[in-house]
Design an enzyme around this catalytic site. Sequence first.
Site, PDB file in Angstrom:
ATOM      1  CB  ALA A   1      71.516 -16.930  -9.203  1.00  0.00           C
TER       2      ALA A   1
ATOM      3  CB  SER B   1      75.462 -25.458  -7.619  1.00  0.00           C
ATOM      4  OG  SER B   1      74.162 -25.301  -7.094  1.00  0.00           O
TER       5      SER B   1
ATOM      6  CB  CYS C   1      65.326 -26.066  -0.864  1.00  0.00           C
ATOM      7  SG  CYS C   1      65.360 -24.283  -0.813  1.00  0.00           S
TER       8      CYS C   1
END
Length: 829
Positions: free
Chosen positions: A194, A197, A339
């Site tokens: 989730a 993308s 990230c």
Amino acid sequence: MGGRGRSRTQRKHFRQGRENVWKRTKSDDSAAAATDDANGKTNQGWEPFATQNPGFDEYYKEQEIVSPEEWDSFIEYLRKPLPAAFRINSSCQFYLDIQLQLENDFMKSIQAEDADGFEVDPIKPLPWYPDNLAWQSNFSRNQLRKSQTLERFHEFLKLENEIGNITRQEAVSMVPPLFLDVRPDHFVLDMCAAPGSKTFQLLEMIYNLTEPGTLPSGMIIANDLDVQRCNLLIHQTKRMCTANLIVTNHEAQHFPSCQLHRHHSENSKIGIRQLEFDRVLCDVPCSGDGTLRKAPDIWRKWNAGNGNGLHCLQVQIAMRVISGLALLKVGGRMVYSTCSMNPVENEAVVAEILRRCGGTVELVDVSTELPQLARRPGVKKWKVRDKGQWLASCNDVPKYRRTVITPGMFPSGKLFKETSEHDIEASNGETNENGDANSENGVQLMDESLAPPQNLEAEVSTLPLERCMRIVPHDQNSGAFFIAVLHKIAPLPAPAATEKKPTSLPEKIDSNTTQPIKELDEMKEDNSNVDDIDLSGEGDVQISEANPDADLLTGVGEEEEVPLDNDENSINEENAKEVTKPSADVKKTASGKRKLQIQGRWRGVDPVIFYKDESVVGKIIDFYGIKESFPFKGHLITRNNDMNHVKRIYYVSNSVKEALELNFLAGQNLKIASVGMKMFERQTSKEGTSAPCLFRISSEGLPLILPHITKQIIYASAVDFKHLLKYKSIKFSDFVNQEFAEKAMKLMLGCCVVILNRENGGSSDSLQEDTKPIAIGCWRGRTNVSVMVTALDCQELLERVSTLVSAEAKPEVSEIELDNTINEAPANS
């Protein structure tokens, strides 16, 4: 979903969307204005968050992820809003037209436009993304929304994104799937999928080399822990219209195996006997400081403890893939990504994986791939920050902190020594329950984090960590990301898997601990108390591939085996029953420990049942004239246990079909939230119940089944096709082409397919000449033809048809006259 307390804690974060920190709501503005008026002050308007944190600056300067000369540029970019980026779906019918529209229309028109008082650079394709399918604009999302000069481009993005022709996605988030080297025959697992993308991107890759009207032989399983995030994932991937996807709902670090029991080993009818993956994407939960440009609220929340608390979970998820019951095939590739810019969450995790796996896993050098992507090599030395102190090795860690700061966090990975000069400092100092004496709620105060370094020399790893890559914002005006590519070259040896040692992979996780998960739109949730999470445990949780029946958690007994029936129909009929209860021994043994997810049938989840109603399936085949060459029977499923009230029938690819059959026979270990493509939907209107076939073809399933049906098809001229899209329902007498009207009247009552005839004045009824036909599902009523397509799809398709199809020769009735006729006498359904 693990312990009950933790599940509730996790779900509460998603009851409301993440705050938009770049703008203030009207209610906030009104309240602020009222307060200022009451105090006799003038409201100065909106003030942005402070995009600075001294603790952040000190931490990353010490870690040297960028050189001192670059620091000012690095920080300058981090404080700027992130440019908008999006990706064209290469599997959509009109992706080439969208590319041309961007290159020939928007690039030129936006280049001359002025937004917010300064010249806007034109939108441009990302140079490192293949085939110019990814684009970036050098203005922020706020400028995109607010500027009137960019309104047309903004509306274009919204429409195409909603339909699924493009996906709005951060540029660096597109990078990890590109290094997986996915092919159409691969089985791919997205462990923490989730909002979806990257899963969408992986689906595009397996469809990229597939012939129209066929399906890839591979598939993708997309997993996420949180139920609501799974719903977001399903919504995102639904735009792809794929039969090669399964969405599951499991903790990534405990993702279940799926393999046959011994008494099934000689059954030759079974397609696959163990669910293994050629490619795995581990985009793990992280502190998320690489997203500071799109989530500036992280500035005020950031502290070094966030990364320390997540390290163990990240290692556990990655090791579940590589060693856990052989989820990753030998020869397979795994991409580990975050990230975050923190070496403790990045290089330290990769180093720990390599140490545990010995020579069975190698770190792949991908420095020559995507040469136009600016990236930095991974670092080989770093320090750990804990309670305001710098630690260069595990021997600098006080004994009372060794349950949190583990050896795997350091470059060498060496174990603790028996004694340490810091042990005598343990708990004599005044500390509160969640942190030290000068902290609030366990989060270090900003001033305290600025204690001067102890001039410790950091350890240097001997592993080839320079093969990892770190993307930093100021190299290509992007966010920050970390990627490592791992290749499994041999099974994990049994001794290495069973050897116990105190490492960063925990045996248990406190039931009151909230597992941090990635926030919506890939923003990371704040984890202010993770500094003190006890994640070390006493033993190793690795599972040997030589002993696949071993328990996931040490000391937890095996669950009661689910009764199996060799007859597949019996399994399907039992699909919706209650969850199999664990044995009394399990309850007794697991007392005081984190409960395992129950392996078996899942309470509260719609069953997955193969649809085998021969009378209904036979009517569908006969009504639409489905060719025998199309793999149809045995590929239909439903989520309703009552076969008499099935509303939707889903279609699955052969690979997904075999995975579902394996899951049934293995005890339904996979908790499936969504599977397959909606192919047919029951028509419930009064007119629909009198049709020979009650099920109509859905918009999602039409592109796949269209080349394989021979009945209920008619071809329309450009004028009639556009009028159908515009007015949604037209009487037979109102069609421009009377030949088309006559053919429509000859169709049986019920669903039909109207295909655009691109030849002027022609009426060819063959799909052979048009490999990518433009078609819509309609309903042939008693007096009219009605479109069964959403208003949004009609709008987009109408624009495409208007630009793609040249004007037809003089029609028998002008469009204006037809407009007047339809407006005066609208068609009835």
